[in-house]
Design a protein around this motif. Structure first.
Motif, PDB file in Angstrom:
ATOM      1  N   LYS A  46      50.333  61.292  28.184  1.00  0.00           N
ATOM      2  CA  LYS A  46      48.972  61.583  27.529  1.00  0.00           C
ATOM      3  C   LYS A  46      48.522  62.839  28.160  1.00  0.00           C
ATOM      4  O   LYS A  46      47.656  63.636  27.484  1.00  0.00           O
ATOM      5  CB  LYS A  46      48.025  60.571  27.785  1.00  0.00           C
ATOM      6  N   CYS A  94      44.285  55.420  28.223  1.00  0.00           N
ATOM      7  CA  CYS A  94      45.251  54.718  29.386  1.00  0.00           C
ATOM      8  C   CYS A  94      44.938  53.395  29.783  1.00  0.00           C
ATOM      9  O   CYS A  94      45.525  52.762  30.415  1.00  0.00           O
ATOM     10  CB  CYS A  94      45.049  55.735  30.312  1.00  0.00           C
ATOM     11  N   GLN A 138      42.334  60.350  25.315  1.00  0.00           N
ATOM     12  CA  GLN A 138      43.500  60.008  26.216  1.00  0.00           C
ATOM     13  C   GLN A 138      43.337  59.325  27.507  1.00  0.00           C
ATOM     14  O   GLN A 138      44.023  58.245  27.841  1.00  0.00           O
ATOM     15  CB  GLN A 138      44.522  61.309  26.279  1.00  0.00           C
ATOM     16  N   ASP A 146      50.979  50.226  32.481  1.00  0.00           N
ATOM     17  CA  ASP A 146      50.813  51.056  33.437  1.00  0.00           C
ATOM     18  C   ASP A 146      49.577  51.361  34.458  1.00  0.00           C
ATOM     19  O   ASP A 146      49.563  51.416  35.579  1.00  0.00           O
ATOM     20  CB  ASP A 146      51.478  52.796  33.065  1.00  0.00           C
ATOM     21  N   PHE A 147      48.458  51.259  33.648  1.00  0.00           N
ATOM     22  CA  PHE A 147      47.202  51.323  33.998  1.00  0.00           C
ATOM     23  C   PHE A 147      46.860  50.115  35.024  1.00  0.00           C
ATOM     24  O   PHE A 147      46.584  50.196  36.026  1.00  0.00           O
ATOM     25  CB  PHE A 147      46.051  51.622  33.002  1.00  0.00           C
ATOM     26  N   VAL A 180      53.798  57.053  31.030  1.00  0.00           N
ATOM     27  CA  VAL A 180      52.758  56.890  29.903  1.00  0.00           C
ATOM     28  C   VAL A 180      51.590  57.660  30.004  1.00  0.00           C
ATOM     29  O   VAL A 180      51.055  58.667  29.189  1.00  0.00           O
ATOM     30  CB  VAL A 180      52.270  55.461  29.831  1.00  0.00           C
ATOM     31  N   ALA A 181      50.966  57.647  31.206  1.00  0.00           N
ATOM     32  CA  ALA A 181      49.957  58.666  31.713  1.00  0.00           C
ATOM     33  C   ALA A 181      50.467  60.338  31.635  1.00  0.00           C
ATOM     34  O   ALA A 181      49.660  61.041  31.195  1.00  0.00           O
ATOM     35  CB  ALA A 181      49.290  58.294  33.144  1.00  0.00           C
ATOM     36  N   SER A 191      53.308  57.405  36.569  1.00  0.00           N
ATOM     37  CA  SER A 191      53.238  56.728  35.082  1.00  0.00           C
ATOM     38  C   SER A 191      53.630  57.567  34.063  1.00  0.00           C
ATOM     39  O   SER A 191      53.089  58.840  33.911  1.00  0.00           O
ATOM     40  CB  SER A 191      51.942  56.358  34.784  1.00  0.00           C
ATOM     41  N   THR A 231      47.076  50.382  28.850  1.00  0.00           N
ATOM     42  CA  THR A 231      48.321  50.463  29.036  1.00  0.00           C
ATOM     43  C   THR A 231      48.807  49.477  30.168  1.00  0.00           C
ATOM     44  O   THR A 231      47.610  49.486  30.862  1.00  0.00           O
ATOM     45  CB  THR A 231      48.748  51.852  29.299  1.00  0.00           C
TER      46      THR A 231
END
Length: 260
Positions: free
Chosen positions: A210, A236, A232, A241-242, A206-207, A204, A239
């Motif tokens: 973060k 997550c 952070q 993505d999560f 995004v992850a 991810s 999101t």
């Protein structure tokens, strides 16, 4: 985007930024620093870029230092402004990007060149690489974060020795110090960086962004890194993505992260 001193290209999710001043061993002058800022900024904002690789053109140097001719006659005030602006525009900027930055160190990485490599999130090197902070031999000290990042990476004692002696270390020593993660032949350098980048891109984005923020917080004065990690980590959960990552895990399939 057209540049005079660098090259930038994107392929398969990887943007490769190459300092391209071979006649000057890719030394960093003011114009190159600002072009690098523009290239890193554009890559970070590009949804198609998942990893950035920064390297130098030719076989001799990543970046052999700063362009001394630009500041040889500076005053105390000018010198302070030079360091402050450079850190803001490039070195701190790169360190805090949410897109992972891999420095592929090919040859000499001296002074500002090593400082740029250290601002990247991690480094790989060719076996002919030489690294050092020779500034005290010119009557000045590292001004682009070298006195701060080098001790973080190799420890205070080793950093003090490198700075005080103005000497260079070879790639094998840099590996043993933890300054670089891997050492390979020059021919294998970019393929290795791309291989690592491909592994990063499975995860991810995004992850990862973060995680970069949380790790950097540990090295920021006045900031509690554990608190940033908690913030952070919690963020997550909101999101896409999560949701995709956990759903894919439970469904026993490969995640297709949307990057949101």
């Amino acid at each position: 985007m057209n540049f005079e001193n660098i090259l930038s290209s994107t392929q398969n999710g990887i943007t490769t930024i190459t300092i391209n001043r071979p006649s000057k061993l890719n030394a960093l002058n003011k114009a190159t620093i600002f072009e690098l800022h523009e290239a890193f900024d554009a890559a970070n904002k590009d949804a198609d870029t998942k990893v950035i690789i920064v390297t130098g053109s030719g076989e001799k140097a990543f970046v052999a230092g700063a362009d001394i001719s630009e500041f040889a006659n500076f005053t105390v005030e000018n010198g302070g402004k030079l360091a402050a602006k450079g850190q803001e525009v490039l070195f701190d900027f790169v360190q805090n990007l949410s897109t992972p930055v891999i420095a592929a160190v090919n040859g000499f990485a001296l002074g500002g060149g090593l400082e740029l490599a250290m601002a990247a999130h991690f480094r790989v090197a060719s076996d002919n690489a030489k690294m050092g902070l020779p500034e005290v031999s010119l009557g000045v000290i590292p001004g682009y974060g070298g006195t701060q990042r080098l001790p973080q990476l190799v420890g205070k004692g080793r950093a003090m020795e490198m700075v005080m002696t103005a000497g260079m270390i070879d790639a094998a020593t840099a590996l043993s110090y933890g300054l670089v993660n891997h050492v390979v032949t020059q021919e294998e350098l970019i393929p290795l960086a791309e291989k690592i980048a491909s592994k990063i891109m499975r995860n991810s984005s995004v992850a990862i962004g973060k995680a970069i923020q949380a790790v950097n917080a540990n090295y920021t004065d006045g900031v509690n890194g554990f608190n940033i990690e908690i913030e952070q980590f919690g963020a997550c959960f909101g999101t896409e993505d999560f949701k995709e990552g956990t759903t894919a895990f439970l469904e026993k399939r490969k995640a297709a992260f949307p990057g949101k």
